[in-house]
Design a protein around this motif. Structure first.
Motif, short mmCIF file in Angstrom:
data_model
loop_
_atom_site.label_atom_id
_atom_site.label_comp_id
_atom_site.label_asym_id
_atom_site.label_seq_id
_atom_site.Cartn_x
_atom_site.Cartn_y
_atom_site.Cartn_z
N UNK A 26 0.82 -1.21 0.02
CA UNK A 26 -0.10 -0.06 0.19
C UNK A 26 0.92 1.38 -0.03
N UNK A 27 0.58 1.88 -0.94
CA UNK A 27 1.34 3.50 -0.89
C UNK A 27 0.44 4.52 -0.99
N UNK A 28 0.81 5.53 -1.10
CA UNK A 28 -0.16 6.91 -1.02
C UNK A 28 -1.11 6.74 -2.39
N UNK A 29 -0.55 6.40 -3.60
CA UNK A 29 -1.28 6.31 -4.89
C UNK A 29 -2.04 5.11 -5.27
N UNK A 30 -1.32 3.78 -4.76
CA UNK A 30 -1.98 2.78 -4.98
C UNK A 30 -1.78 1.55 -3.84
N UNK A 31 -2.66 0.60 -4.15
CA UNK A 31 -2.48 -0.60 -3.26
C UNK A 31 -2.85 -1.69 -4.17
N UNK A 32 -2.02 -2.81 -3.99
CA UNK A 32 -1.98 -4.19 -4.61
C UNK A 32 -1.18 -5.33 -4.37
N UNK A 33 -1.41 -6.14 -5.10
CA UNK A 33 -0.43 -7.61 -4.96
C UNK A 33 0.71 -7.25 -5.81
N UNK A 34 1.73 -7.57 -5.39
CA UNK A 34 2.92 -7.51 -5.86
C UNK A 34 3.53 -8.87 -6.01
N UNK A 35 4.31 -9.34 -7.12
CA UNK A 35 4.82 -10.80 -7.27
C UNK A 35 6.22 -10.31 -7.45
N UNK A 36 7.06 -11.24 -6.56
CA UNK A 36 8.60 -11.21 -6.69
C UNK A 36 9.14 -12.52 -7.45
N UNK A 37 9.07 -12.63 -8.58
CA UNK A 37 9.37 -13.71 -9.33
C UNK A 37 10.61 -14.03 -9.89
N UNK A 38 11.46 -14.96 -9.39
CA UNK A 38 13.06 -15.18 -9.85
C UNK A 38 12.88 -15.64 -11.26
N UNK A 39 11.76 -16.04 -11.85
CA UNK A 39 11.84 -16.64 -13.34
C UNK A 39 11.36 -15.53 -14.32
N UNK A 40 11.01 -14.50 -14.00
CA UNK A 40 10.98 -13.24 -14.84
C UNK A 40 12.34 -12.81 -15.28
N UNK A 41 12.59 -12.68 -16.57
CA UNK A 41 13.73 -12.01 -17.10
C UNK A 41 13.50 -10.71 -17.77
#
Length: 126
Positions: free
Chosen positions: A87-102
């Motif tokens: 959650x930030x001042x401008x948005x809130x949402x799910x975040x994915x930290x994915x080691x498979x993303x290049x």
């Protein structure tokens, strides 16, 4: 389908667990199903849907009242991913930290994964 025995496909942060559990309770759903589909400028996009029925082929990750269902075809792409809720001042949402993303597009909405053969070799499923 592509799971490694004794190791969950994804991990869920406390903030994500709280948000998923809150939404499951509010909407009376069985869990949050996460998948991937073709789309966006980088080639793939995450999908997220609250579901009323559990597919028997989904991998289930359940912690502290939060249930995440991983669609079968997404399991190899999501292995090792951390799901967070920010959650930030401008948005809130799910975040994915994915080691498979290049690679990812500039807006962060679409991603590119390692080649399927490379992912399978890393997990010993080829």
């Amino acid at each position: 389908m592509f799971a490694i025995p004794g190791k969950q496909t994804v991990s869920i942060t406390p903030a994500a667990k709280a948000q998923i559990a809150r939404l499951m309770e509010k909407d009376g759903t069985q869990g949050l199903r996460i998948g991937v589909k073709k789309g966006g400028c980088a080639g793939m996009e995450y999908t997220m849907d609250y579901v009323s029925e559990i597919d028997p082929h989904d991998e289930i990750v359940e912690e502290d009242g939060a249930r995440v269902l991983i669609a079968p075809m997404a399991q190899m792409f999501l292995f090792g991913t951390e799901i967070d809720y920010e959650t930030s001042l401008l948005e809130a949402g799910f975040k994915f930290r994915n080691p498979n993303v290049v690679d990812a597009c500039g807006c962060g909405e679409s991603i590119k994964f390692k080649d399927v053969e490379e992912l399978a070799a890393e997990r010993g499923t080829n």
